[in-house]
Design a protein around this motif. Structure first.
Motif, PDB file in Angstrom:
ATOM      1  N   ILE A   1      13.225 -24.950  19.479  1.00 43.06           N
ATOM      2  CA  ILE A   1      13.660 -23.557  19.594  1.00 43.06           C
ATOM      3  C   ILE A   1      13.774 -23.116  21.049  1.00 43.06           C
ATOM      4  O   ILE A   1      13.247 -22.091  21.451  1.00 43.06           O
TER       5      ILE A   1
ATOM      6  N   GLU B   1      16.208 -21.784  22.527  1.00 43.92           N
ATOM      7  CA  GLU B   1      17.001 -20.568  22.723  1.00 43.92           C
ATOM      8  C   GLU B   1      16.164 -19.306  22.556  1.00 43.92           C
ATOM      9  O   GLU B   1      16.591 -18.218  22.892  1.00 43.92           O
ATOM     10  N   GLN B   2      14.917 -19.424  22.026  1.00 47.14           N
ATOM     11  CA  GLN B   2      14.097 -18.227  21.792  1.00 47.14           C
ATOM     12  C   GLN B   2      13.215 -17.878  22.981  1.00 47.14           C
ATOM     13  O   GLN B   2      12.374 -17.016  22.897  1.00 47.14           O
TER      14      GLN B   2
ATOM     15  N   LYS C   1      12.575 -14.272  23.895  1.00 51.94           N
ATOM     16  CA  LYS C   1      12.231 -13.302  22.853  1.00 51.94           C
ATOM     17  C   LYS C   1      10.728 -13.051  22.831  1.00 51.94           C
ATOM     18  O   LYS C   1       9.940 -13.836  23.364  1.00 51.94           O
TER      19      LYS C   1
ATOM     20  N   LEU D   1      10.275 -13.151  16.076  1.00 47.78           N
ATOM     21  CA  LEU D   1      10.496 -14.465  15.487  1.00 47.78           C
ATOM     22  C   LEU D   1       9.933 -14.539  14.079  1.00 47.78           C
ATOM     23  O   LEU D   1       9.037 -13.775  13.716  1.00 47.78           O
TER      24      LEU D   1
ATOM     25  N   GLN E   1       8.891 -20.053  13.199  1.00 52.45           N
ATOM     26  CA  GLN E   1       9.209 -20.149  14.626  1.00 52.45           C
ATOM     27  C   GLN E   1       7.966 -19.853  15.475  1.00 52.45           C
ATOM     28  O   GLN E   1       7.707 -20.534  16.465  1.00 52.45           O
TER      29      GLN E   1
END
Lengths: 248, 351, 323
Positions: free
Chosen positions: A132, A134-135, A138, A143, A147
């Motif tokens: 993950i 790309e998170q 965040k 999430l 995640q």
């Protein structure tokens, strides 16, 4: 501290909560590269046992030795052990006020005294490993449970521990998210990480475990390789437990 | 920690900083405790004919408990006629008994309110007199501890029903009523209590026709009631908000009208949830009774201040204020302990 | 489809309530005007322009008795804000320290903090203010034998003398004894000192409990995760616990600040010339109690509303993303 001895050793460990005898003379040896799965009914002391390993709980009698360092009140021992032992919790326990990336770099910067840029590279590497990346920017609240738990695994891995402890990592997850977390753990095991995993996920145990440890009422009742444990458990309590767990 | 030695090692000498703190604290505590005991016991004077003799006997280094022996009764009962002081004493005992009784949970529900109403009325009659062969004692002679208790207890007892109405009004769907309730609550909560007491004490006579005079105690009591109604209202509102919507819906589904629903289902539960917070407001209210000394009522601070200005017993302010400070502390401390245990009980019950 | 009847009933009830409130208001105002006319008391706020003709012991801005009542009120308001501002800062620092001490590992420190909190929260504030005032007024020695607890600090019957920074050339003007009193530095009157110390010490006890509640309110799992990663206790507190605790702490903390500001009004009992005291003197001299008290309440109300708005703004800003 690289010995050639066992990674983790518990010798006759006892623990009481007031009058309640939570761990009754627990002895266990985990060698480098070994994957141990601990199972048993609730209240059997499984979580208590692994939490004693990194001193989140204190044991009253017996010894616990991690990579040659004994677990005592000495703050320096405890700090050294916690650097080498990674833990993943049932409730994830991500830091909600920090982004995913900040969650991962916190300990490397403040405990291993890494430079920020180096820590960030390391963090992105592990985020990619749990699939993950790309998170990274965040916040945990944004999430899903699966995640978040993968981020928690990456956070523990970012400290490059010698051993990973998992305390019922999938018990708080919705069923459809359990697989993504277990997949990450299986990969980790295949890469040779020493692990102790408390879990109810028997499918995972069959795939990954080198040894099954069955605990009940504060003591280790049976230890066996998974094929033997699942096919023909010796103790009656283990048989009872397995019949309940595997029937649905 | 199994052994005492291990406990001492971790909790008192767990590190360099901790050890230094332990040593410094032990030293300071030792010194202060010794100085205090020396003043309060060793050099204290327990009997003396007047202030000067008392100071002389203790060489100025000890407490003058003889002062309390001489003035303690005045501090407690103030200007209440000397021969009738058994009446305020009885009132204090009665209030203490009522409060202790209220701690027993078996009485909550049907019996508590009637017991309190009867108790309050009897206490007021006892203080006022004029009936049953008791001498009449006007309210401006009421002073000291009985006055403090009456202000606090009567004040909060009367404020409570008003607070419930305000809380319901604030949650009402009728805009006019909601607006009035919000305005009242926010206005009162935005100003200090002393301004409300001033308003009641100074402005009230002006607002009434033709200069009718109202008893000073009544004015202060009214100010108190109006002020604490707003704070209690917010606590009750919190309780009402914490009620699950299902309770309201179930009551509606049964066809209960608004007032029956509130009286039988919602309020009993909401009030029970709010009890610890309500007790905290009561503690604050009890402490706030001291403000009436500023508008000329004769509460414990007034009586104590008065006692230390007596020409033959001047200046023993530590003894006097320490005495009433201890009274307030004992009262508030035990009430807050009780509130804490209530809270713990509720949390356990709801787990 | 809701029937007309309940809506009519509600409208009727509201109409009645409004009529009752308005009627009550009219009744009260009529009586007031009557009574005041009879007693020869003026109405309206014109008195604010009249000469105050009373002294004010401590003022941040220049004030003479020949100034107006309105100006005296401004002086009072500034004095209130001065004590409130200083009190808030000092109480926050002290309260936070004690709140953290309540959770220390050192048992003595923990218990001392507990004793502090319980002792101060269970005794009325007015009594504490009076005690501090008496200590500073009665027990303090005359200037020539002043207490000297710290370099440059002198405590006497005349007040507390402190060093004060001077801009050019940059140095500290340290008070020294000359004649019958101290000159140099600044002198805080006993009233001001008593009010500030009393309010600070009292409010710190409540802030300590708020801070403690905030820290304990952070879920235990957060501390465990931080410790499992190897962070020290201090690092855990600073990087993980406190940022989350602040979210829990700030709203009740702002309420405490507001309470402290309102509590400055108790200064009327010990003679410090803040808003309440000045209003009191004003209404005694002019007899216009209603206007004076109403004006004072309006000012306090404005401060309260400002604080509520600040609290709402803060809460919205720090809401956790996705929470």
């Amino acid at each position: 501290m690289t010995d050639n001895g066992p990674m983790i050793e518990l010798r006759q460990v006892h623990k009481w909560y007031g009058d309640y005898h939570a761990l009754k003379g627990v002895s266990l040896t985990v060698n480098r590269g070994e994957r141990v799965v601990v199972c048993g009914p609730s209240g059997s002391g499984k979580s208590t046992m692994i939490r004693c390993i990194n001193r989140l709980e204190t044991h009253e009698e017996g010894q616990i030795v991690v990579d040659g360092i004994e677990v005592t009140d000495d703050a320096r021992h405890v700090a050294a052990i916690r650097r080498e032992v990674g833990m993943v919790f049932q409730q994830f326990n991500l830091f909600p006020h920090l982004t995913v990336l900040e969650n991962l770099v916190l300990a490397p910067i403040w405990v291993r005294r890494m430079a920020r840029a180096e820590a960030q590279d390391l963090a992105m590497h592990f985020l990619a490993r749990v699939r993950i990346p790309e998170q990274a920017q965040k916040y945990p609240g944004e999430l899903s449970g699966g995640q978040q738990q993968r981020v928690a695994i990456a956070r523990a891995l970012a400290m490059r521990p010698q051993v990973m402890l998992f305390d019922e990592p999938t018990s708080a997850l919705d069923p459809e998210m359990i697989k993504e977390v277990l997949d990450v753990m299986v990969e980790l095991a295949k890469d040779g990480m020493t692990m102790i995993c408390v879990t109810h996920e028997m499918g995972f145990a069959r795939t990954v475990a080198d040894a099954m440890v069955f605990m009940d009422a504060g003591e280790i009742v049976e230890t066996a390789p998974p094929e033997k444990f699942f096919a023909s458990p010796e103790s009656e309590r283990a048989q009872l437990f397995l019949s309940r767990v595997l029937s649905h | 920690m199994r052994t005492a030695v291990a406990w001492v090692r971790v909790n008192l000498f767990g590190g360099v900083f901790s050890s230094l703190v332990t040593l410094a604290a032990a030293y300071l505590i030792g010194r202060w405790l010794w100085a205090f005991l020396d003043w309060a016991l060793v050099h204290a004077v327990w009997r003396a004919p007047d202030g000067r003799a008392c100071t002389a006997a203790s060489e100025g280094a000890g407490a003058c408990w003889a002062f309390l022996g001489q003035w303690g009764r005045f501090i407690l009962f103030g200007r209440y006629p000397y021969d009738s002081q058994w009446r305020p004493l009885l009132v204090i005992v009665a209030f203490a008994a009522l409060l202790l009784l209220s701690c027993d949970r078996r009485l909550w529900g049907r019996w508590l309110s009637p017991i309190w109403i009867v108790g309050l009325v009897l206490n007021l009659v006892l203080m006022l007199g004029g009936v049953f062969g008791l001498d009449y004692v006007p309210t401006d002679l009421w002073s000291g501890l009985p006055l403090t208790l009456i202000l606090a207890i009567v004040g909060l007892a009367l404020a409570f029903p008003l607070a419930v109405l305000l809380a319901l009004g604030r949650r009402s769907e009728m805009p006019a009523i909601r607006a009035l309730s919000v305005a009242y609550i926010e206005l009162i909560r935005g100003v200090p209590l002393i301004t409300v007491l001033f308003m009641a004490s100074v402005m009230l006579p002006l607002f009434l026709p033709g200069g009718t005079s109202i008893d000073k105690l009544l004015r202060a009591q009214a100010g108190f009631v109006l002020f604490y109604a707003a704070y209690l209202a917010e606590v009750v509102r919190g309780g009402l908000q914490a009620m699950p919507k299902g309770q309201y819906e179930a009551a509606d589904a049964l066809g209960l009208g608004y007032w029956r629903k509130m009286r039988l289902i919602i309020l009993p539960q909401a009030l029970q949830i709010s009890i610890p917070a309500l007790v905290n407001i009561f503690i604050a209210g009890f402490k706030d009774t001291t403000l009436v000394t500023i508008i000329g009522l004769f509460d414990l601070i007034s009586t104590a201040s008065n006692a230390i200005t007596d020409p033959s017993w001047r200046g023993f302010y530590v003894e006097a204020y320490g005495f009433i400070g201890a009274i307030y502390f004992v009262f508030c401390f035990f009430m807050s302990r009780y509130s804490g245990s209530l809270e713990a009980n509720f949390r356990r019950g709801r787990r | 489809m809701r029937s007309l009847k309940p809506r009519l009933g509600a409208l009727l009830l509201q109409g009645l309530v409004i009529a009752a409130v308005v009627g009550l208001g009219v009744f009260l105002v009529r009586n007031a005007l009557d009574n005041m006319a009879r007693a020869g008391i003026a109405t309206g706020y014109s008195y604010l322009d009249r000469e105050a003709s009373f002294e004010i012991g401590q003022s941040l801005v220049p004030y003479e008795p020949s100034d107006s009542y309105g100006w005296a009120l401004v002086v009072g308001l500034l004095n209130t804000l001065l004590v409130a501002a200083l009190g808030i800062i000092l109480a926050t620092v002290l309260g936070t320290a004690i709140g953290i001490a309540r959770l220390a590992q050192n048992w003595l420190l923990k218990k001392l903090a507990l004793v502090y909190v319980e002792a101060l929260r269970n005794v009325p504030l007015l009594l504490q203010l009076i005690l501090w005032w008496d200590v500073l007024r009665v027990s303090a020695p005359p200037p020539r034998a002043a207490w000297h607890p710290l370099p440059g600090v002198f405590i006497s019957v005349r007040g507390i003398a402190l060093p004060w920074p001077v801009l050019s050339p940059p140095h500290f003007d340290v008070p020294h004894f000359a004649g019958f009193n101290f000159t140099g530095g600044i002198t805080l009157s006993s009233e001001f000192a008593a009010l500030l110390i009393g309010l600070t010490v009292y409010t710190a006890a409540f802030i300590a409990e708020i801070v403690r509640g905030g820290i304990e309110g952070v879920r235990h799992g957060q501390t465990e995760a931080a410790q499992a990663l190897g962070l020290t206790r201090a690092q855990t507190l600073r990087l993980v616990v406190m940022p989350q605790a602040l979210r829990i702490i700030v709203p009740p903390m702002l309420s405490e600040y507001l309470a402290l500001t309102k509590n400055t009004s108790l200064a009327v009992a010990i003679g410090y010339p803040e808003l309440m005291s000045i209003t009191n003197t004003t209404l005694n001299q002019t007899g216009q109690a209603i206007e004076a008290i109403a004006l004072m309440m309006a000012i306090y109300l404005a401060v309260s509303l400002a604080t509520s708005l600040a609290m709402n703004w803060y809460n919205r800003r720090i809401a956790l993303a996705g929470a």
